[in-house]
Design a protein around this motif. Structure first.
Motif, PDB file in Angstrom:
ATOM      1  N   UNK A  55       1.163  -1.228   0.106  1.00 31.52           N
ATOM      2  CA  UNK A  55       0.168   0.278  -0.005  1.00 31.52           C
ATOM      3  C   UNK A  55       0.851   1.811   0.199  1.00 31.52           C
ATOM      4  N   UNK A  56       2.662   0.669   0.625  1.00 37.69           N
ATOM      5  CA  UNK A  56       3.458   2.113   0.173  1.00 37.69           C
ATOM      6  C   UNK A  56       3.498   2.225  -1.431  1.00 37.69           C
ATOM      7  N   UNK A  57       3.154   3.603  -1.263  1.00 29.81           N
ATOM      8  CA  UNK A  57       3.037   4.774  -3.102  1.00 29.81           C
ATOM      9  C   UNK A  57       4.230   5.660  -3.432  1.00 29.81           C
ATOM     10  N   UNK A  58       4.495   5.867  -4.393  1.00 30.57           N
ATOM     11  CA  UNK A  58       5.408   6.747  -4.643  1.00 30.57           C
ATOM     12  C   UNK A  58       5.231   6.838  -6.180  1.00 30.57           C
ATOM     13  N   UNK A  59       4.919   8.607  -6.580  1.00 34.35           N
ATOM     14  CA  UNK A  59       4.579   8.452  -7.835  1.00 34.35           C
ATOM     15  C   UNK A  59       5.499  10.538  -8.396  1.00 34.35           C
ATOM     16  N   UNK A  60       5.801  10.929  -9.503  1.00 29.35           N
ATOM     17  CA  UNK A  60       6.269  12.359  -9.091  1.00 29.35           C
ATOM     18  C   UNK A  60       5.390  12.880  -9.680  1.00 29.35           C
ATOM     19  N   UNK A  61       5.640  14.506  -9.126  1.00 33.01           N
ATOM     20  CA  UNK A  61       4.346  14.814  -9.468  1.00 33.01           C
ATOM     21  C   UNK A  61       4.651  16.187 -11.110  1.00 33.01           C
ATOM     22  N   UNK A  62       5.803  15.604 -11.645  1.00 30.59           N
ATOM     23  CA  UNK A  62       6.031  16.134 -13.376  1.00 30.59           C
ATOM     24  C   UNK A  62       7.021  15.396 -13.563  1.00 30.59           C
ATOM     25  N   UNK A  63       7.652  16.179 -14.329  1.00 33.35           N
ATOM     26  CA  UNK A  63       9.007  14.906 -15.329  1.00 33.35           C
ATOM     27  C   UNK A  63      10.431  15.795 -15.230  1.00 33.35           C
ATOM     28  N   UNK A  64      10.855  15.100 -13.546  1.00 35.15           N
ATOM     29  CA  UNK A  64      12.041  15.599 -13.209  1.00 35.15           C
ATOM     30  C   UNK A  64      12.801  14.942 -14.140  1.00 35.15           C
ATOM     31  N   UNK A  65      14.363  16.050 -13.991  1.00 32.92           N
ATOM     32  CA  UNK A  65      15.594  15.023 -15.018  1.00 32.92           C
ATOM     33  C   UNK A  65      15.816  14.480 -14.144  1.00 32.92           C
TER      34      UNK A  65
END
Length: 440
Positions: free
Chosen positions: A181-191
């Motif tokens: 249930x732990x999740x990880x996602x970026x808000x955009x498109x980091x370098x």
């Protein structure tokens, strides 16, 4: 008169400073080579693991949920389910970490930089009023629009290693369910950072002078944010140039590493850098946050990479018995805790002990596939309330099954004792486990 005296002192100090600069521009002394190597090795141990991670299939900003026990690094914690990631953020993009609601079970989300330094945790200890939900992990100073009320954690670096841990406890299936249930996602498109190409070596055979061939990329790809180590970084770079330009200097530096740095690492490993040893157990002076103690940082990265900070967990390492002799599978040992000093007294969450080999620091294979002792092995307590743990190739006749950790015959080994959520004497540095007693 006083003015002239001050001018004279100033000029003298400037001359001495210039003389020092000139002398340091020459070949590094043996001691300087040794210290520069030990410093650099701490970074190379992290880049080594990073390359292995991405070869295995890691992708930036994606969690990998490990099967419990399937962790191949030194001194693994087998009490928890691990989820791991490499996180990249920048001025335009944060990473959203989702933490599920977890009650009556230890958990944390740990962030480390490229030198193995822990700089953030997400758990109920640090966020008692908001122990679950979404957290925005951002580069310090980044101006990124986030939902109102979202908790933000600022990181001092753009790339970090992340480990989420959930204690297995008495219900490992529930722990695994929570882990996913732990999740990880970026808000955009980091370098996305480039993966540093540095030597991938076996921990049982550390690199020699070739370590300095990778010095520039190792230092440039992850700045060491600890203040006070700048001169050492400069020395590393100057040695890297010297060994590239001169075959004679390259040969000399390689010899110094093997004759001086390796023995110094081995000697310092006995007490984990600047730690203290008592009853045959070494307790580190620092862990997870190292400041200028790069020696301990390198030793920890080598013998237990991704170590957390003391308020989360405290590690003791035992390598000798009560007589000072190395631990060996040729003998059997007991470790007895009196009723008034049981391990559980010193851990808010849990305790455990594992055995690892002395070279690669991996757990020891055995027919039972038992690699640790803790409350989940259901140890039995003595009639007087004491607890005795047994370490031996064959189970001693008087040892309850849950109190015995199998050790391969003839195997040199050492023990790692963990206290998660250290309290009392473990927290304040006044406690050490009892000495191991050799029975035969």
């Amino acid at each position: 008169m006083n003015l002239l005296r001050y001018v004279f002192i100033f000029l003298l100090a400037s001359a001495m400073s210039s003389a020092t600069t000139v002398s340091r521009a020459g070949p590094a002394s043996d001691e300087e080579v040794s210290q520069a190597y030990i410093y650099l090795l701490g970074r190379l141990l992290v880049t080594r693991q990073q390359q292995l991670d991405f070869q295995e299939g890691f992708k930036w900003n994606e969690l990998i949920h490990r099967k419990p026990g399937a962790v191949d690094w030194p001194n693994p914690n087998l009490d928890v389910a691990y989820s791991e990631a490499w996180v990249a953020v920048d001025e335009t993009s944060c990473a959203i970490v989702t933490v599920p609601e977890i009650k009556d079970r230890y958990y944390t989300v740990q962030f480390l930089n490229g030198w193995g330094e822990t700089f953030a945790n997400i758990n109920e200890r640090l966020f008692p009023n908001h122990p679950s939900g979404d957290y925005a992990v951002c580069l310090r100073g980044a101006n990124v629009a986030l939902p109102d009320g979202m908790r933000r954690i600022d990181l001092p670096v753009a790339a970090s290693r992340v480990l989420a841990r959930v204690a297995l406890g008495d219900d490992p299936d529930r722990a695994v369910a929570l882990q996913h249930e732990f999740k990880l996602k970026p808000t955009g498109s980091p370098k996305l950072p480039e993966i540093p190409k540095t030597p991938i070596f076996d921990l049982g055979q550390l690199p020699g002078v070739e370590a300095f061939d990778a010095a520039t990329i190792a230092l440039d790809s992850a700045p060491d944010i600890n203040v006070g180590l700048e001169e050492l970084q400069t020395r590393v770079r100057s040695i890297a140039v010297a060994v590239k330009d001169s075959a004679e200097e390259r040969k000399r530096v390689d010899g110094v590493i093997k004759a001086h740095a390796f023995p110094e690492i081995a000697k310092a490993g006995t007490i984990i850098g600047h730690g203290v040893i008592h009853n045959g157990w070494a307790r580190p002076s620092v862990v997870g946050e190292y400041g200028m103690d790069y020696l301990t940082r390198t030793l920890v990265n080598n013998g237990g990479i991704w170590a957390n900070i003391k308020p989360e967990v405290l590690y003791y390492r035992g390598g000798v018995d009560a007589e000072g002799a190395e631990l060996s599978g040729d003998h059997s040992y007991t470790l007895t805790f009196p009723k008034d000093a049981l391990p559980a007294r010193f851990a808010h969450y849990f305790w455990s002990v594992i055995a690892v080999d002395n070279t690669r620091f991996r757990v020891l294979p055995n027919p039972l596939n038992r690699y640790l002792l803790n409350e989940q092995t259901h140890p039995q307590y003595g009639a007087d309330g004491s607890l005795t743990l047994y370490f031996a190739t064959e189970k001693p006749a008087d040892a309850p099954d849950g109190n015995w950790l199998p050790i391969p015959k003839g195997q040199k080994f050492r023990l790692t004792f963990r206290f998660y959520g250290p309290i009392d004497g473990v927290a304040n540095g006044t406690y050490w486990p009892p000495a191991l007693v050799k029975r035969n």
